[in-house]
Design a protein around this motif. Structure first.
Motif, mmCIF file in Angstrom:
data_model
loop_
_atom_site.group_PDB
_atom_site.id
_atom_site.type_symbol
_atom_site.label_atom_id
_atom_site.label_comp_id
_atom_site.label_asym_id
_atom_site.label_seq_id
_atom_site.Cartn_x
_atom_site.Cartn_y
_atom_site.Cartn_z
ATOM 1 N N MET A 1 61.077 120.595 -21.543
ATOM 2 C CA MET A 1 61.838 121.249 -20.535
ATOM 3 C C MET A 1 63.378 120.513 -20.633
ATOM 4 S SD MET A 1 59.859 123.384 -18.640
ATOM 5 C CE MET A 1 59.465 123.574 -20.289
ATOM 6 N N ILE A 2 64.183 121.227 -19.561
ATOM 7 C CA ILE A 2 65.656 120.747 -19.792
ATOM 8 C C ILE A 2 66.233 119.934 -18.625
ATOM 9 C CG2 ILE A 2 67.536 122.381 -18.883
ATOM 10 C CD1 ILE A 2 68.107 123.548 -21.562
ATOM 11 N N LYS A 3 66.788 119.144 -19.053
ATOM 12 C CA LYS A 3 67.361 118.151 -17.835
ATOM 13 C C LYS A 3 68.990 117.757 -18.427
ATOM 14 C CE LYS A 3 66.998 114.350 -14.954
ATOM 15 N NZ LYS A 3 66.258 113.134 -14.378
ATOM 16 N N GLU A 4 69.954 118.190 -17.539
ATOM 17 C CA GLU A 4 71.207 118.089 -17.707
ATOM 18 C C GLU A 4 71.801 117.206 -16.832
ATOM 19 O OE1 GLU A 4 72.476 122.058 -18.531
ATOM 20 O OE2 GLU A 4 71.779 122.056 -20.526
ATOM 21 N N PHE A 62 70.362 119.040 -13.113
ATOM 22 C CA PHE A 62 70.029 120.323 -13.068
ATOM 23 C C PHE A 62 68.723 120.065 -14.015
ATOM 24 C CE2 PHE A 62 69.682 124.200 -15.501
ATOM 25 C CZ PHE A 62 69.358 125.310 -14.484
ATOM 26 N N GLU A 63 67.510 120.559 -13.620
ATOM 27 C CA GLU A 63 66.490 120.125 -14.260
ATOM 28 C C GLU A 63 65.461 121.222 -14.134
ATOM 29 O OE1 GLU A 63 62.924 116.679 -14.272
ATOM 30 O OE2 GLU A 63 64.634 116.666 -13.033
ATOM 31 N N ILE A 64 65.018 121.881 -15.198
ATOM 32 C CA ILE A 64 63.943 122.976 -15.183
ATOM 33 C C ILE A 64 62.487 122.328 -15.390
ATOM 34 C CG2 ILE A 64 63.179 125.161 -16.142
ATOM 35 C CD1 ILE A 64 65.893 126.034 -16.098
ATOM 36 N N PRO A 66 58.116 123.401 -15.023
ATOM 37 C CA PRO A 66 57.176 124.640 -14.715
ATOM 38 C C PRO A 66 57.136 125.244 -13.340
ATOM 39 C CG PRO A 66 56.214 123.020 -16.079
ATOM 40 C CD PRO A 66 57.531 122.225 -15.517
ATOM 41 N N GLY A 67 57.770 126.513 -13.065
ATOM 42 C CA GLY A 67 57.725 126.959 -11.674
ATOM 43 C C GLY A 67 58.669 126.563 -10.867
ATOM 44 N N LYS A 68 59.669 125.735 -11.393
ATOM 45 C CA LYS A 68 60.621 125.117 -10.623
ATOM 46 C C LYS A 68 61.873 124.779 -10.918
ATOM 47 C CE LYS A 68 60.277 121.043 -7.458
ATOM 48 N NZ LYS A 68 59.545 120.165 -6.561
ATOM 49 N N ILE A 69 62.993 124.948 -10.226
ATOM 50 C CA ILE A 69 64.399 124.288 -10.796
ATOM 51 C C ILE A 69 64.719 123.179 -9.607
ATOM 52 C CG2 ILE A 69 66.761 124.701 -10.989
ATOM 53 C CD1 ILE A 69 65.982 127.369 -12.286
ATOM 54 N N LEU A 70 65.102 122.163 -10.240
ATOM 55 C CA LEU A 70 65.253 121.098 -9.401
ATOM 56 C C LEU A 70 67.028 120.744 -9.607
ATOM 57 C CD1 LEU A 70 64.026 119.197 -7.306
ATOM 58 C CD2 LEU A 70 63.705 117.484 -8.991
ATOM 59 N N VAL A 71 67.747 120.579 -8.252
ATOM 60 C CA VAL A 71 69.118 120.203 -8.462
ATOM 61 C C VAL A 71 69.324 118.893 -7.646
ATOM 62 C CG1 VAL A 71 71.491 120.858 -7.846
ATOM 63 C CG2 VAL A 71 69.825 122.745 -8.866
ATOM 64 N N CYS A 72 69.918 117.879 -7.903
ATOM 65 C CA CYS A 72 69.824 116.601 -7.362
ATOM 66 C C CYS A 72 71.467 116.136 -7.446
ATOM 67 C CB CYS A 72 69.142 115.618 -8.095
ATOM 68 S SG CYS A 72 67.403 115.570 -7.785
ATOM 69 N N ALA A 73 71.966 115.739 -6.407
ATOM 70 C CA ALA A 73 73.486 115.146 -6.225
ATOM 71 C C ALA A 73 73.107 113.909 -5.697
ATOM 72 C CB ALA A 73 74.121 116.070 -5.307
ATOM 73 N N ARG A 74 73.688 112.981 -6.767
ATOM 74 C CA ARG A 74 73.461 111.536 -6.343
ATOM 75 C C ARG A 74 75.215 110.931 -6.354
ATOM 76 N NH1 ARG A 74 70.178 111.972 -10.238
ATOM 77 N NH2 ARG A 74 67.870 112.263 -9.478
ATOM 78 N N ASP A 75 75.144 110.025 -5.214
ATOM 79 C CA ASP A 75 76.719 109.427 -5.452
ATOM 80 C C ASP A 75 76.682 107.865 -5.037
ATOM 81 O OD1 ASP A 75 77.059 108.941 -2.746
ATOM 82 O OD2 ASP A 75 77.159 111.085 -2.410
ATOM 83 N N ARG A 76 77.657 107.313 -5.320
ATOM 84 C CA ARG A 76 77.898 105.776 -5.459
ATOM 85 C C ARG A 76 78.533 105.269 -3.994
ATOM 86 N NH1 ARG A 76 79.375 107.077 -10.443
ATOM 87 N NH2 ARG A 76 81.464 107.515 -9.959
ATOM 88 N N GLY A 77 78.377 106.264 -3.028
ATOM 89 C CA GLY A 77 78.773 105.875 -1.655
ATOM 90 C C GLY A 77 79.797 106.736 -1.362
ATOM 91 N N PRO A 78 80.372 106.789 0.143
ATOM 92 C CA PRO A 78 80.021 105.609 1.185
ATOM 93 C C PRO A 78 78.711 105.703 1.548
ATOM 94 C CG PRO A 78 81.593 107.252 1.952
ATOM 95 C CD PRO A 78 81.089 107.819 0.708
ATOM 96 N N GLY A 79 77.961 106.881 1.726
ATOM 97 C CA GLY A 79 76.918 106.857 2.593
ATOM 98 C C GLY A 79 77.021 107.718 3.700
ATOM 99 N N ILE A 80 76.072 108.072 4.231
ATOM 100 C CA ILE A 80 76.366 109.068 5.624
ATOM 101 C C ILE A 80 75.509 108.084 6.611
ATOM 102 C CG2 ILE A 80 75.877 111.038 6.870
ATOM 103 C CD1 ILE A 80 75.725 112.613 4.089
ATOM 104 N N ALA A 81 76.413 107.728 7.719
ATOM 105 C CA ALA A 81 75.554 106.845 8.680
ATOM 106 C C ALA A 81 74.559 107.771 9.656
ATOM 107 C CB ALA A 81 76.777 106.371 9.579
ATOM 108 N N ASP A 82 74.862 108.969 10.016
ATOM 109 C CA ASP A 82 73.997 109.776 10.782
ATOM 110 C C ASP A 82 73.806 111.239 10.205
ATOM 111 O OD1 ASP A 82 72.856 111.219 12.893
ATOM 112 O OD2 ASP A 82 74.054 110.525 14.532
ATOM 113 N N ILE A 83 72.643 111.025 9.497
ATOM 114 C CA ILE A 83 72.307 112.345 8.775
ATOM 115 C C ILE A 83 71.879 113.497 9.766
ATOM 116 C CG2 ILE A 83 70.418 113.495 7.255
ATOM 117 C CD1 ILE A 83 70.290 110.798 5.640
ATOM 118 N N ASP A 84 71.524 113.177 10.810
ATOM 119 C CA ASP A 84 71.204 114.406 11.902
ATOM 120 C C ASP A 84 72.633 114.939 12.246
ATOM 121 O OD1 ASP A 84 68.491 113.972 11.716
ATOM 122 O OD2 ASP A 84 68.358 112.838 13.666
#
Ligand SMILES: Nc1ncnc2c1ncn2[C@@H]1O[C@H](COP(=O)(O)OP(=O)(O)O)[C@@H](O)[C@H]1O
Ligand code: SF4
Ligand SMILES: [Mg+2]
Lengths: 137, 464
Positions: A1-4, A62-64, A66-84
């Protein structure tokens, strides 16, 4: 599968959108159907913009599978204090400068959640934020 | 260049834009300007990949050797049927030097041999009306995207398939004009519709293709497409001679305005339109629309040519000069939409497209999803080995395009002059190495003398 993995630089407005454009081209090559591609495009674009305007830098994957595509975003901060709060429509901490460029309407995260079939967000202040979005194909 | 590269040829795609091989020098100018990467240089000549070409005419505009041409119909075609109606694009009005009203130009069309003239601007009025109604009444995906520029519609089919549903399902002003012109002529003169031909006077190559291979319709109402370039000289002479009065229903400013960017958006009564001209700009904005960047937009007017149809590849006059002239012509024209509500009401329902617009999957790799994934991976691998200069010397527009071509067997790595250079340098140093090693090893006696003789003669040569 592909993962970029594509790095995204903080603050680089001139390059904002490049990664989502590359992912879109990849999806066209692979023949992902137009409506799914549209939803993924909107989500990757919003995630990429958030990395540029809110984070200290990070990456999109970006990852393909079977049956699904997955997109992830990751970062090094600063982070979110209140997600709601961050998930609330119209809520934004974007600077005036960023707003003047037409960003910061506070619709990014809610739109990602709406457009993805699976959505999860975790964040830790001082460490970073991770958003994972799944799309059934 | 690689011999016998098997670039796909598909005769089912009709195109107006062609290559004149004799004139082509094999330079890379068109290659670098083609917005859909439809050109390759192979065996020192350009080739157009038929299934990717959208007939925008960019290559015609940039080719210094005039090797890119648009195939149009000769003026003679107007004898194909018993009666001939001219359908002048409003752009035609702005082509002639001097202070002429559209009236003088229409008169010149009669003198060319047409039995009647129906302004495409009138078609534009009806289309404006129909789009305007759709904009206010229907629940549609916004922004509604104009269908007027066929090059943009084809671009969307290839590059923005998810925006196809936004394209307005109403035919172009040219088609509307042809349809109504024939109906009116048949009624007025009591002649059968089959005996009437309608001929578009075009600034545009994409319109020729739109007539031969229509999108959204089974068949075009237009019977022939004549280039402005082919009637210009004769018309200019007629215009200078003055004209006899004639009687036809005239178009208003509402329709004539469509020739320039923004005219259409004004005419359809959009409250928040985005009007973009120049195909590169249009692509950038469509990308943004696809990312939902503009949520309050109701209309998008995209024109492939800079300055819209006034900048079409088959025009004579500089587009900026033409724009100035068009503005004056618009001032002279009737300002309000002529009251033709009854016709509009009748026409708008028959102007709907009858066929869906399909995506064009040329950017998609072939085979099962596994094969596609595998090819995609190979493209990335090949791409990683290329220098990333996007110089076009290989005959493909970008390194990525060459990687695609290599994976499809249409080119080899040695098409890249930088890779070739590397290879040649490597071979050269190998040869030097080989020569050195043969010299110091002890060859057979015979060879030794030969070698010495050779060396001596080269020393001789050196001394001289
Ligand atoms: N990657 C991130 N790192 C830190 N904060 C973020 C990140 N993404 C979003 N946020 C916070 O969440 C808020 C809402 O994000 P979003 O809905 O995309 O709206 P906007 O980007 O328009 O502000 C942002 O204003 C910001 O405070
Ligand atoms: S802008 Fe006008 S002349 Fe240019 S390609 Fe489009 S329709 Fe043709
Ligand atoms: Mg955002």
């Amino acid at each position: 599968m592909i993962k970029e993995t594509y790095p995204v630089k903080a603050g680089d407005m001139t390059a904002a959108g490049d990664v989502s454009a590359r992912i879109k081209r990849q999806m066209k090559q692979l023949g992902i159907s137009a409506p799914i591609m549209r939803r993924i495009s909107v989500c990757t674009y919003e995630a990429e913009i958030n990395l540029v305007i809110h984070s200290l830098g990070g990456e999109l994957t970006f990852e393909i599978m079977p049956g699904k595509i997955l997109v992830c975003a990751r970062d090094r901060g600063p982070g979110i204090a209140d997600i709601d709060k961050a998930m609330t429509e119209g809520w934004s901490t974007a600077s005036n400068e960023v707003r003047n460029m037409g960003f910061g309407a506070g619709m990014g995260l809610p739109n990602m959640k709406r457009n993805a079939d699976e959505f999860s967000i975790t964040s830790q202040v001082g460490v970073g934020t991770e958003i994972s979005m799944g799309f059934l194909i | 260049m690689k011999e016998g590269s098997a670039l796909p040829k598909n005769e089912t795609y009709y195109h107006s834009v062609r290559l004149d091989v004799e004139k082509c020098k094999g330079c890379t100018i068109c290659l670098k300007h083609c917005p859909t990467e439809a050109i390759r240089i192979r065996n020192n000549r350009a080739t157009i990949l038929s299934e990717r070409c959208i007939d925008c005419g960019e290559c015609i505009k940039v080719c210094k050797h005039h090797a890119k041409v648009a195939v149009t119909d000769p003026l003679d075609i107007i004898h194909k049927k018993r009666y001939a109606i001219a359908l002048p694009a409003p752009t035609l009005y702005a082509q002639f030097p001097g202070e002429h009203k559209a009236t003088a130009i229409i008169a010149a069309l009669f003198r060319l041999g047409f039995d009647d003239v129906f302004e495409v601007a009138r078609g534009a009025e009806v289309v404006s009306y129909a789009i305007g109604k759709t904009l206010i009444s229907q629940d549609r995906t916004l922004p509604v995207i104009s269908s007027a520029c066929p090059a943009i519609v084809r671009m969307i089919q290839i590059n923005f398939p998810s925006l196809i549903e936004n394209i307005i399902d109403i035919v172009s002003p040219m088609e509307a004009a042809a349809k109504i012109a024939k109906e009116e002529f048949a009624r007025k003169h009591g002649v059968p519709a089959q005996e009437i031909g309608a001929y578009f006077i075009t600034p545009c190559a994409a319109k020729v293709t739109a007539v031969r291979a229509p999108i959204g319709q089974e068949e075009s109402y237009v019977d022939g497409v004549i280039s402005i370039l082919d009637v210009y000289t004769a018309m200019n002479a007629f215009i200078k001679e003055g004209f006899e009065p004639f009687e036809i229903d005239r178009a208003s400013a509402v329709g004539i305005r469509w020739a320039a960017p923004g005219g259409e958006a004004t005419a359809v009564g959009s409250r928040n339109a985005l009007c973009v001209d120049g195909i590169e700009n249009v692509m950038r904005v469509l990308e943004q629309i696809e990312n939902n960047r503009f949520d309050r937009l109701d209309y998008f007017e995209g024109l492939a040519c800079v300055n819209g149809c006034l900048g079409g590849p088959l025009t004579v006059e500089n587009a900026y000069v033409a724009k100035n002239r068009l503005n004056r012509i618009i001032k002279h024209a009737e300002q309000k939409k002529v009251n033709r509500t009854a016709i509009f009401e009748h026409a708008q329902d028959t102007l709907r497209m009858t066929k869906p617009i399909e995506p064009n999957n040329v950017l998609q790799l072939e085979g099962s999803i596994f094969e596609r994934l595998e090819k995609a991976e190979r493209i990335e691998q090949v791409l990683a080995s290329l220098p990333g200069l996007d110089c076009g010397s290989c005959g493909s527009p970008t390194c990525r395009a060459l990687a695609w071509d290599i994976v499809h067997g249409d080119a080899s790595e040695m098409n890249c002059i930088h890779k070739l250079n590397e290879r040649i340098s490597a071979l050269a140093s190998q040869m030097i190495e080989l020569e050195r090693s043969t010299r110091f090893s002890s060859p057979q006696e015979g060879e030794k003398t030969q070698l010495r003789a050779k060396e001596e003669s080269s020393h001789e040569a050196f001394r001289v």
